[in-house]
Motif scaffolding. Structure first.
Motif, PDB file in Angstrom:
ATOM      1  N   ARG A  12       0.834  -1.206   0.000  1.00  0.00           N
ATOM      2  CA  ARG A  12       0.000   0.000   0.000  1.00  0.00           C
ATOM      3  C   ARG A  12       0.871   1.259   0.000  1.00  0.00           C
ATOM      4  NH1 ARG A  12      -3.155  -2.432   5.037  1.00  0.00           N
ATOM      5  NH2 ARG A  12      -4.252  -4.119   3.971  1.00  0.00           N
ATOM      6  N   LEU A  13       1.827   1.288   0.916  1.00  0.00           N
ATOM      7  CA  LEU A  13       2.685   2.471   1.031  1.00  0.00           C
ATOM      8  C   LEU A  13       3.501   2.679  -0.238  1.00  0.00           C
ATOM      9  CD1 LEU A  13       3.992   2.039   4.709  1.00  0.00           C
ATOM     10  CD2 LEU A  13       2.055   3.417   3.912  1.00  0.00           C
ATOM     11  N   ASN A  14       4.077   1.602  -0.767  1.00  0.00           N
ATOM     12  CA  ASN A  14       4.905   1.733  -1.960  1.00  0.00           C
ATOM     13  C   ASN A  14       4.084   2.200  -3.160  1.00  0.00           C
ATOM     14  OD1 ASN A  14       7.321   0.937  -0.745  1.00  0.00           O
ATOM     15  ND2 ASN A  14       6.900  -1.231  -1.082  1.00  0.00           N
ATOM     16  N   CYS A  15       2.868   1.675  -3.293  1.00  0.00           N
ATOM     17  CA  CYS A  15       2.027   2.060  -4.421  1.00  0.00           C
ATOM     18  C   CYS A  15       1.610   3.527  -4.318  1.00  0.00           C
ATOM     19  CB  CYS A  15       0.806   1.150  -4.487  1.00  0.00           C
ATOM     20  SG  CYS A  15      -0.285   1.503  -5.882  1.00  0.00           S
ATOM     21  N   ILE A  16       1.171   3.950  -3.144  1.00  0.00           N
ATOM     22  CA  ILE A  16       0.731   5.343  -2.985  1.00  0.00           C
ATOM     23  C   ILE A  16       1.891   6.292  -3.203  1.00  0.00           C
ATOM     24  CG2 ILE A  16      -0.244   7.036  -1.389  1.00  0.00           C
ATOM     25  CD1 ILE A  16      -1.786   4.726  -0.069  1.00  0.00           C
ATOM     26  N   ARG A  17       3.058   5.962  -2.643  1.00  0.00           N
ATOM     27  CA  ARG A  17       4.226   6.823  -2.830  1.00  0.00           C
ATOM     28  C   ARG A  17       4.593   6.925  -4.312  1.00  0.00           C
ATOM     29  NH1 ARG A  17       8.042   8.804   0.562  1.00  0.00           N
ATOM     30  NH2 ARG A  17      10.070   9.335  -0.355  1.00  0.00           N
ATOM     31  N   HIS A  18       4.550   5.796  -5.018  1.00  0.00           N
ATOM     32  CA  HIS A  18       4.871   5.825  -6.444  1.00  0.00           C
ATOM     33  C   HIS A  18       3.839   6.634  -7.222  1.00  0.00           C
ATOM     34  CE1 HIS A  18       4.952   4.313 -10.611  1.00  0.00           C
ATOM     35  NE2 HIS A  18       6.260   4.319 -10.412  1.00  0.00           N
ATOM     36  N   LEU A  19       2.566   6.454  -6.894  1.00  0.00           N
ATOM     37  CA  LEU A  19       1.513   7.219  -7.555  1.00  0.00           C
ATOM     38  C   LEU A  19       1.754   8.722  -7.413  1.00  0.00           C
ATOM     39  CD1 LEU A  19      -1.291   7.690  -8.830  1.00  0.00           C
ATOM     40  CD2 LEU A  19      -2.285   7.251  -6.578  1.00  0.00           C
ATOM     41  N   LEU A  20       2.094   9.141  -6.208  1.00  0.00           N
ATOM     42  CA  LEU A  20       2.360  10.560  -5.973  1.00  0.00           C
ATOM     43  C   LEU A  20       3.525  11.054  -6.826  1.00  0.00           C
ATOM     44  CD1 LEU A  20       1.935  10.551  -2.096  1.00  0.00           C
ATOM     45  CD2 LEU A  20       0.452  11.765  -3.705  1.00  0.00           C
ATOM     46  N   SER A  21       4.507  10.181  -7.052  1.00  0.00           N
ATOM     47  CA  SER A  21       5.679  10.580  -7.839  1.00  0.00           C
ATOM     48  C   SER A  21       5.368  10.707  -9.326  1.00  0.00           C
ATOM     49  CB  SER A  21       6.816   9.571  -7.640  1.00  0.00           C
ATOM     50  OG  SER A  21       6.558   8.365  -8.347  1.00  0.00           O
TER      51      SER A  21
END
Length: 305
Positions: free
Chosen positions: A258-267
Motif C-alpha cells: 500500500r505504502l509503496n504504491c501510494i508513494r509511487h503514484l504521488l511521484s
C-alpha cells in the motif's frame, strides 16, 4: 517446501490480525486516545507495535499528500485514470481504500464494473469503460479494467481467440488515444506469490466477515494459477507501452505494498500544494419569532446504545 500445519495456522492467524488492523486503521483518526497510545514514545513497546507505528505514520503522511494532489487536480483540471490489476486477493481493494479514504468522492471515484450484461456484450469492447472516464478535475480508479479480456476472459474461455487478438491490436491504440486526449493513465499490477494467495484464500474461508469475497470464480482462478500466470505474462509483454507503461507492485506484504504504491503514484503526478483562503465561521442568524418544532417520539430511532 510446503508450509506445515502449524506454520500455516500461524500465518492465517497473523492475516486475521492484519485484517483487524485494517478496521482499526479506518477509525484511528477519529479517536485521539488511540493515536496518543499508538505514538506514545514514553511507553515501552515491542517490535510489532513499532512496526505498526511506522506504518500508520507513513500512511497518514501519504494520505495528506493525496489530499494535496486532489486539490491540484481540481485546480488544474487534470484528468487522471489509475488501473489496478492483479490476481484475486492480491490487495487491490486495500490500496484503493487507502487512496480514497480521505478524498472527496466527487473528485475521486472508483469504477468496479461487474461482468457485462447481454447488451454490453454486443457493444464495442471498450464502450462500457468509456463512460467512467474522468472529466477535467477528476480522478478515476478502476478496480479491474478492460484488461479483464487479457486475464479472466482468456483463462476461463469467455472470449474467442479472435476477440483476444483483437483486444491486443486495439488496446495500445485505445490507451494512446486516451493519453493524447489529455488523460494521464497509470497501470498497476499487484504481484503475489502462489503461497501468499493460498494463505489469503484460507484466511477468507475462516473469516465470516470476508467469506463474501470468495466467489466460485475466485476458487476456480486458484486452481488455474499457471494459466493465469501465462496470461499475465502475455498481457504485460504486449501492452507495456511508453505512453502507459505497467508498474509492478510486490504485494506479499500488504502494508508495504500500500505504502509503496501510494508513494509511487504521488511521484507520477506533477502536483503542487494549492493555497486556500482562510475560512471563518459566520455568525448564525437568529429570529425572535423562530421556534423549533418538536420531533414526534414515534419518529425517533430507539437509543439502544
Amino acid at each position: 517446501m510446503p508450509p506445515t500445519n502449524e506454520s500455516l495456522i500461524r500465518r492465517i492467524h497473523n492475516e486475521l490480525l492484519d485484517q483487524s488492523d485494517e478496521e482499526l486503521e479506518l477509525e484511528l483518526l477519529e479517536d485521539v486516545r488511540n493515536l496518543e497510545e499508538l505514538f506514545d514514545n514514553s511507553a515501552e513497546v515491542d517490535e510489532g507495535k513499532l512496526e505498526r507505528r511506522r506504518y500508520f505514520s507513513d500512511l497518514f503522511y501519504l494520505q495528506g499528500e493525496l489530499v494535496k494532489l486532489q486539490d491540484w487536480v481540481v485546480k488544474s483540471g487534470h484528468k487522471l485514470v489509475i488501473l489496478f490489476e492483479g490476481r484475486d486477493a492480491a490487495g487491490k481493494g486495500g490500496v484503493i481504500k487507502r487512496i480514497t479514504q480521505r478524498l472527496n468522492p466527487r473528485v475521486c471515484r472508483v469504477a468496479a464494473l461487474p461482468a457485462p450484461n447481454d447488451r454490453e456484450s454486443t457493444q464495442w469492447y471498450f464502450q462500457r469503460y468509456v463512460s467512467h472516464l474522468p472529466a477535467g478535475g477528476e480522478i478515476v480508479l478502476f478496480d479491474r479494467s478492460w484488461y479483464n479480456r487479457a486475464g479472466v476472459e482468456r483463462v476461463m474461455g469467455f472470449c474467442s481467440d479472435e476477440q483476444y487478438e483483437e483486444f491486443f491490436r486495439s488496446v495500445p491504440e485505445f490507451e494512446r488515444m486516451l493519453v493524447r486526449s489529455g488523460i494521464q493513465l497509470i497501470k498497476y499490477w499487484f504481484s503475489i506469490s502462489d503461497e501468499e494467495q493460498h494463505l489469503r484464500f484460507l484466511s477468507r474461508i475462516h473469516d465470516p466477515l470476508k467469506q463474501w469475497k470468495l466467489s466460485p470464480m475466485d476458487l476456480e482462478s486458484r486452481r488455474r494459477w499457471e494459466a493465469y500466470t501465462k496470461a499475465k505474462e502475455v498481457m504485460l509483454a504486449r501492452t507495456h507501452i511508453p505512453e502507459a507503461p505497467w508498474w509492478i507492485v510486490r504485494a506479499d506484504d500488504k502494508k508495504r505494498a500500500r505504502l509503496n504504491c501510494i508513494r509511487h503514484l504521488l511521484s507520477q503526478v506533477p502536483y503542487a500544494e494549492v493555497e486556500h483562503p482562510s475560512v471563518s465561521l459566520p455568525q448564525r442568524q437568529r429570529s425572535k419569532d423562530y421556534t423549533r418544532n418538536q420531533i414526534p417520539p414515534e419518529m425517533l430511532v430507539p437509543e439502544v446504545y
